[in-house]
Design an enzyme around this catalytic site. Structure first.
Site, PDB file in Angstrom:
ATOM      1  N   GLU A  77      -7.819  -5.488  -0.411  1.00  0.00           N
ATOM      2  CA  GLU A  77      -8.319  -6.271  -1.542  1.00  0.00           C
ATOM      3  C   GLU A  77      -8.263  -7.773  -1.294  1.00  0.00           C
ATOM      4  OE1 GLU A  77      -9.857  -4.455  -3.150  1.00  0.00           O
ATOM      5  OE2 GLU A  77      -8.839  -2.824  -4.176  1.00  0.00           O
ATOM      6  N   HIS A 132       0.845  -1.189   0.000  1.00  0.00           N
ATOM      7  CA  HIS A 132       0.000   0.000   0.000  1.00  0.00           C
ATOM      8  C   HIS A 132       0.879   1.237   0.000  1.00  0.00           C
ATOM      9  CE1 HIS A 132      -3.167   2.822   1.187  1.00  0.00           C
ATOM     10  NE2 HIS A 132      -3.970   1.934   0.647  1.00  0.00           N
TER      11      HIS A 132
END
Ligand code: COA
Length: 362
Positions: A305, A246
């Site tokens: 996700e 991320h």
């Protein structure tokens, strides 16, 4: 110049805060873990929009209005012709949203929140050769989405799980799609334009397009014994492991744990394939270990996700629709940011450094 605008502050917001070191997400003053499984999608949507449109309401007041908006946007499903249905679901949803009038008012916001929730299940049913189901405004947003998708009334656990998902992804600082929404809003174009730009940014595999490939990864790995070798081979080929890493989080993405928690009632009631959950847990541990080994300078952990893939799969969404479901949840965040930008911001107009050739002297 900051490549990828990393660490550049480009807006002031009261909507959400992403603390990448602590692994904490705050939405309008409330920590995500206090919202998930305790608040409905409607109440978090009302929280996000509070003070940003000309009308004031709470989640209970928003629910019937959103139901009416779902009914009203359903008329646009009739425009889904063969060319539109040949598109990937998220592109087909975007094409139908482009038919909505632009505006900055509360009614436009409602239509935009209702649109992907109605269009995505309708497109999926039409693409499968079936009939689109009309919305039922008496249901909650999540219950109606699942009913329009499957044709049957969902279980309480399924509704709670989808609600938890929509709440978890409702807003997340100045991510790429939200920034796109704010850029458009800064020009004073309407909310429909903002949402269209945001969906276009969302669909990329580095943003909201990752959960489908996460499921592909589970399929390819197939059984727990293969996990370590498969992940190592993928990294050897220079691939990225989908569902990991991320820009902001240097620790676990708190949304991953929120969704892991949301899966528990489905697991406890046998509404999820337990073999897949066991495989996912093995893949997660193996990937974290191997990423630590291969990229010692870059902390890479699981992101939202990874569990999105498991949860949406368990709820019966086909993997090619996952980005569209993300858009259903994030639209309210895009709208809230667009309104905040339009009310408080200036035209967003950064500069670039010219590195091309200079004109030849005559
Ligand atoms: N798998 C393997 N390596 C990864 C990785 C992943 N998922 N994510 C980042 N890296 C590596 C990069 O290869 C790079 O290594 P290098 O310096 O040796 O070249 C380093 O970590 C930094 O990557 P960078 O691209 O600068 O990070 P970013 O902040 O721009 O990327 C993401 C953030 C999310 C785009 C990235 O982590 C990624 O591609 N993840 C996979 C897709 C995904 O899950 N997206 C959903 C995000 S919620």
């Amino acid at each position: 110049m900051k490549n990828g605008l990393e660490d550049v502050i480009a807006a002031e917001t009261q909507l959400s805060d992403v603390d990448g070191e602590a692994g904490r997400l705050i939405i309008r003053g409330v920590s995500l873990d206090h919202l998930v499984l305790t608040q409905t999608y409607e109440s978090v949507a009302a929280l996000l929009l509070d003070g940003l449109t000309e009308k004031h309401f709470d989640g209970n007041q928003l629910r019937p209005k959103l139901g009416q908006a779902r009914e009203s946007v359903f008329a646009h499903v009739a425009a889904a012709d063969a060319a539109l249905l040949a598109l990937p679901p998220v592109d087909a949803v975007r094409a139908l949203i482009a038919r909505l009038a632009d505006g900055e008012d509360f009614d436009t916001a409602l239509q935009l929140m209702a649109a992907p929730a109605v269009f995505l299940p309708a497109i999926l049913r039409l693409q499968a050769g079936g009939q689109a189901l009309e919305p039922d405004p008496s249901l909650t947003h999540s219950a109606d989405i699942l009913r329009m998708l499957t044709g049957v009334r969902p279980s309480a656990e399924q509704v709670a799980a989808l609600d938890a998902y929509l709440v978890t992804i409702s807003d997340h600082g100045l991510n790429a799609s939200t920034f796109a929404s704010r850029v458009i809003a800064s020009t004073r174009a309407g909310l429909t334009s903002s949402v269209l730009a945001a969906i276009s940014a969302l669909k990329g595999p580095l943003h909201g397009g990752a959960p489908g490939p996460v499921l592909d990864m589970f399929d390819e790995i197939d059984c727990e014994e293969n996990a370590h070798a498969w992940l190592g081979n993928a990294l050897d080929r220079g691939e990225r492991l989908m569902g990991f890493g991320h820009r902001i989080y240097r620790v676990r993405d708190p949304r991953a744990d929120a969704l892991k928690g949301a899966l528990k009632p489905l697991i406890a009631t046998g509404q999820v394939d337990s073999r897949r959950i066991a495989l996912a847990e093995t893949v997660e541990q193996a990937a974290i270990a191997i990423l630590r080994e291969r990229k010692p300078d870059r902390p890479l952990d699981v992101n939202v996700e990874f569990y999105t893939a498991l949860l949406l799969d368990a709820l019966g969404f086909p993997r090619e629709a996952f980005t569209g479901v993300f858009a259903i949840g994030r639209t309210v965040g895009w709208i809230a940011h667009a309104r905040e930008q339009a009310l408080n911001g200036r035209l967003i107009r950064p500069r670039s450094v010219y590195v091309g050739p200079l004109p030849q002297a005559a």
